[in-house]
Design a protein around this motif. Structure first.
Motif, PDB file in Angstrom:
ATOM      1  N   THR A   1       0.821  -1.210   0.000  1.00 20.63           N
ATOM      2  CA  THR A   1       0.000   0.000   0.000  1.00 20.63           C
ATOM      3  C   THR A   1       0.860   1.267   0.000  1.00 20.63           C
ATOM      4  O   THR A   1       0.474   2.280  -0.580  1.00 20.63           O
ATOM      5  CB  THR A   1      -0.971   0.017   1.202  1.00 20.63           C
TER       6      THR A   1
ATOM      7  N   ARG B   1      -3.066   3.171  -2.260  1.00 22.01           N
ATOM      8  CA  ARG B   1      -2.279   4.279  -1.689  1.00 22.01           C
ATOM      9  C   ARG B   1      -3.043   4.984  -0.564  1.00 22.01           C
ATOM     10  O   ARG B   1      -2.443   5.468   0.396  1.00 22.01           O
ATOM     11  CB  ARG B   1      -1.906   5.266  -2.796  1.00 22.01           C
ATOM     12  N   ALA B   2      -4.375   5.008  -0.655  1.00 25.32           N
ATOM     13  CA  ALA B   2      -5.186   5.661   0.380  1.00 25.32           C
ATOM     14  C   ALA B   2      -5.098   4.918   1.712  1.00 25.32           C
ATOM     15  O   ALA B   2      -5.336   5.496   2.773  1.00 25.32           O
ATOM     16  CB  ALA B   2      -6.643   5.749  -0.082  1.00 25.32           C
ATOM     17  N   LEU B   3      -4.766   3.624   1.674  1.00 23.08           N
ATOM     18  CA  LEU B   3      -4.642   2.833   2.899  1.00 23.08           C
ATOM     19  C   LEU B   3      -3.270   2.968   3.545  1.00 23.08           C
ATOM     20  O   LEU B   3      -3.075   2.539   4.683  1.00 23.08           O
ATOM     21  CB  LEU B   3      -4.894   1.352   2.589  1.00 23.08           C
TER      22      LEU B   3
ATOM     23  N   ARG C   1       0.084   4.120   5.396  1.00 20.61           N
ATOM     24  CA  ARG C   1       0.444   4.966   6.545  1.00 20.61           C
ATOM     25  C   ARG C   1       1.974   4.988   6.646  1.00 20.61           C
ATOM     26  O   ARG C   1       2.564   4.347   7.532  1.00 20.61           O
ATOM     27  CB  ARG C   1      -0.191   4.446   7.830  1.00 20.61           C
TER      28      ARG C   1
ATOM     29  N   THR D   1      -5.054   3.735  -6.624  1.00 22.02           N
ATOM     30  CA  THR D   1      -5.464   4.873  -5.791  1.00 22.02           C
ATOM     31  C   THR D   1      -5.998   4.390  -4.444  1.00 22.02           C
ATOM     32  O   THR D   1      -5.669   4.949  -3.392  1.00 22.02           O
ATOM     33  CB  THR D   1      -6.533   5.698  -6.516  1.00 22.02           C
ATOM     34  N   ALA D   2      -6.811   3.335  -4.469  1.00 23.53           N
ATOM     35  CA  ALA D   2      -7.361   2.779  -3.226  1.00 23.53           C
ATOM     36  C   ALA D   2      -6.266   2.211  -2.341  1.00 23.53           C
ATOM     37  O   ALA D   2      -6.289   2.352  -1.111  1.00 23.53           O
ATOM     38  CB  ALA D   2      -8.381   1.691  -3.561  1.00 23.53           C
TER      39      ALA D   2
ATOM     40  N   GLY E   1       1.330   1.977  -3.334  1.00 24.71           N
ATOM     41  CA  GLY E   1       0.103   2.147  -4.096  1.00 24.71           C
ATOM     42  C   GLY E   1      -0.068   1.089  -5.169  1.00 24.71           C
ATOM     43  O   GLY E   1      -0.531   1.376  -6.282  1.00 24.71           O
TER      44      GLY E   1
END
Length: 303
Positions: free
Chosen positions: A215, A282-284, A286, A279-280, A218
Motif C-alpha cells: 500500500t 495508496r489511500a490505505l 500509513r 489509488t485505493a 500504491g
C-alpha cells in the motif's frame, strides 16, 4: 512469567513493547504485574490472542488496521498507526528497480512472491499461467520461488516455456537468477523495495508487513492468504484491502493456473480498473507509522 519478571526486575525498563505472538505474552504479563507501562503493536486486522488478552491493560495498542479495534474491547486505548516499513520502500525509483532485475522499461511487470519461503500453491499456479500470460498480455514476470523450491520450479518453468514457445531464449541461468524470455525466476528477492518499484501488479500472500509495503507503493494486488496462518489473520488482512477496492482475494484452495490467468488478465487489460485499485491502495498507506509508534512508546515511557 516468573522468569520474565526476574528479567524485568533486573533490567528495570521504563516501558515494555510487545508485538503479539505467544512469545511476548509472559514478558508483557510480567511487565504489567510489575507496573511497567506496556505498549502493544498489533500488525493484523484480526488481533492475536496475546494482544486480545493483554490489550485492555496496556498503556496503548498501536494498530496496523482499523478493523482490529473492534476485537480489543471498548476500554482499550487503541490508536491506528499502521505498520512500520523500511524507508527505502518509499524512495526506490521505478527506473532503478527495472534496472536492478534487468527488466524492460517498456513492458508492464507482474511481481509474484509467496514470502521468504515461497508459496507452493502460488508457484504451481504461476507455472501453469505464465506461458499464457506472457503470450497473451506481452508482460514480464518477476517470480520469487522461495529458496527451497527454486531449482525444481526453475526447471519446470523452462520445460513449460519450451513446450509453449519453442523459440524462447534462456537469457541467463545461474544459482540466483533464471531468465526465460520475459520470465525472471529467482529464489529470493533481497531488494524488495526495488521489486515493488518495478511492479505494476502484485500476486502475494497477505502478511501484515507485506501489505503495508504494497500500500505504501500504491500497488494493486491479487492476494492469496496463507491458509495456515494463526487464527486466519491473513484472511482478515486480505479482506480489509479487498473491501477498500485495493485488492482481489483468491483463497489458496481455489488457486490454479486458469484462475490466475483470469484475474491477472482482467486487471492488466483494464488500465482504468488498475489505476482505481492503485489509488485505493495508496489511500490505505500509513508511511509515517514508525514515527507514530515511536512517539507512543516515548509517551508511555515518560508517563
Amino acid at each position: 512469567v516468573v522468569e520474565a519478571a526476574r528479567i524485568v526486575r533486573r533490567f528495570r525498563p521504563h516501558v515494555a513493547v510487545g508485538t503479539g505472538g505467544y512469545v511476548s505474552g509472559p514478558a508483557m504479563a510480567a511487565a504489567l504485574l510489575m507496573r511497567v507501562p506496556v505498549v502493544l503493536q498489533e500488525q493484523n486486522a484480526y488481533p492475536g490472542l496475546t494482544n486480545r488478552l493483554l490489550g485492555r491493560f496496556a498503556a496503548c495498542v498501536a494498530l496496523g488496521h482499523p478493523e482490529a479495534k473492534a476485537y480489543l474491547g471498548g476500554g482499550t486505548r487503541a490508536v491506528v498507526t499502521g505498520n512500520p516499513i523500511r524507508r527505502d520502500v518509499l524512495t526506490a525509483t521505478r527506473t532503478a528497480g527495472l534496472s536492478k532485475f534487468g527488466l524492460d522499461p517498456g513492458r508492464k511487470t507482474l511481481l509474484v512472491f509467496g514470502g521468504s519461503q515461497g508459496g507452493r500453491s502460488i508457484n504451481q499456479a504461476l507455472l501453469a499461467a505464465a506461458p499464457v500470460l506472457l503470450d497473451r498480455l506481452g508482460i514480464q514476470i518477476l517470480h520469487q520461488t522461495g529458496k527451497a523450491g527454486f531449482a525444481a520450479v526453475a526447471e519446470e518453468a523452462e520445460r513449460r516455456m519450451r513446450a509453449a514457445a519453442p523459440g524462447t531464449p534462456v537469457v541467463r541461468r545461474d544459482a540466483e537468477h533464471v531468465v526465460l524470455g520475459r520470465w525472471h525466476v529467482v529464489p529470493y528477492i533481497h531488494d524488495m523495495p526495488a521489486a515493488y518499484a518495478a511492479a505494476d501488479l502484485v500476486v502475494s500472500r497477505a502478511g501484515a508487513i507485506t501489505l503495508a509495503e504494497i500500500t505504501a507503493r500504491g500497488l494493486p494486488a491479487i492476494l492469496v492468504p496463507y491458509p495456515f496462518a494463526a487464527e486466519g489473520h491473513q484472511d482478515a488482512n486480505a479482506r480489509a484491502l479487498a473491501q477498500a477496492g485495493a485488492a482481489v482475494v483468491v483463497q489458496d484452495k481455489d488457486l490454479n493456473g486458469d484462475v490466475l490467468v483470469e484475474h491477472v488478465s482482467a486487471l492488466m487489460e483494464d488500465p482504468e480498473r488498475l489505476a482505481r485499485m492503485s489509488t485505493a491502495s495508496r489511500a490505505l498507506a500509513r508511511p509515517e507509522a514508525a514515527e507514530h509508534i515511536a512517539d507512543l512508546i516515548e509517551r508511555a515511557a515518560r508517563g
